[in-house]
Design a protein around this motif. Structure first.
Motif, PDB file in Angstrom:
ATOM      1  N   MET A  13      37.613  54.875  39.014  1.00 18.48           N
ATOM      2  CA  MET A  13      36.247  55.261  38.666  1.00 18.48           C
ATOM      3  C   MET A  13      35.746  54.562  37.395  1.00 18.48           C
ATOM      4  N   VAL A  14      36.624  53.942  36.649  1.00 20.09           N
ATOM      5  CA  VAL A  14      36.267  53.343  35.356  1.00 20.09           C
ATOM      6  C   VAL A  14      35.548  52.013  35.580  1.00 20.09           C
ATOM      7  N   PRO A  15      34.349  51.850  34.978  1.00 20.07           N
ATOM      8  CA  PRO A  15      33.636  50.576  35.135  1.00 20.07           C
ATOM      9  C   PRO A  15      34.478  49.393  34.665  1.00 20.07           C
ATOM     10  N   LEU A  16      34.330  48.280  35.330  1.00 17.16           N
ATOM     11  CA  LEU A  16      35.024  47.016  35.087  1.00 17.16           C
ATOM     12  C   LEU A  16      36.491  47.045  35.529  1.00 17.16           C
ATOM     13  N   ILE A  17      37.157  48.180  35.496  1.00 17.05           N
ATOM     14  CA  ILE A  17      38.548  48.259  35.950  1.00 17.05           C
ATOM     15  C   ILE A  17      38.560  48.582  37.442  1.00 17.05           C
ATOM     16  N   GLU A  18      37.961  49.704  37.798  1.00 17.04           N
ATOM     17  CA  GLU A  18      37.764  50.138  39.172  1.00 17.04           C
ATOM     18  C   GLU A  18      39.042  50.044  40.002  1.00 17.04           C
TER      19      GLU A  18
END
Length: 159
Positions: A13-18
């Motif tokens: 859910m984390v932006p850029l990591i996803e």
């Protein structure tokens, strides 16, 4: 075991990591690939409708605020640039272009950026969600193959 799956879910859910970071994490943690793939997809897709419906409004609202304005303006500009590039290259094939943009596992090309770009381009909700979902599925397969060592093995055979 449940805690590891929850971590995969939240990492995705984390932006850029996803999902691009969640699947390798799951592999390192010794979790089965198929189950991790499903959990990572669910986590990566959960914010997508919210991003489509609200991110643009929130970013536009905050762009002129003292403490957050710079970051919000940067996010808007990144989404706008990504959307314009996508539209310039795609023409009528915007759905496929969005799917491929999200599906290529490179930094800044995930579900968050793709959904924001779709919102800024005023692509309809259903088409945006389906294209982003297809891209997330493709990125998940690529990351799963890479995490399982399949892509490395193919590279050694080919080269």
């Amino acid at each position: 075991m449940l805690q590891k799956y929850m971590t995969v879910f939240f990492i995705s859910m984390v932006p850029l990591i996803e999902l691009r970071g969640a699947i390798p994490y799951a592999t390192v943690m010794g979790l089965p690939l198929f189950q991790s793939y499903i959990v990572a997809i669910l986590g990566n897709m959960l914010p997508v409708p919210i991003i489509y419906l609200f991110a643009r409004k929130v970013l536009e609202w905050g762009a002129d605020k003292p403490l957050i304005g710079g970051f919000f303006s940067w996010c808007l500009e990144k989404g706008k640039r990504g959307g314009e590039k996508l539209q310039a290259k795609a023409g009528q094939g915007l759905f496929i272009a969005l799917l491929l943009f999200v599906g290529v596992p490179l930094p800044g090309t995930g579900a968050w950026t793709g959904t924001l770009a779709a919102s800024l381009l005023d692509i309809d909700f259903k088409s945006s969600i389906l294209a982003v979902m297809g891209g997330v599925l493709v990125a998940g397969v690529i990351m799963g193959l890479a995490s399982a060592g399949v892509l490395g093995a193919l590279q050694s055979v080919i080269f």
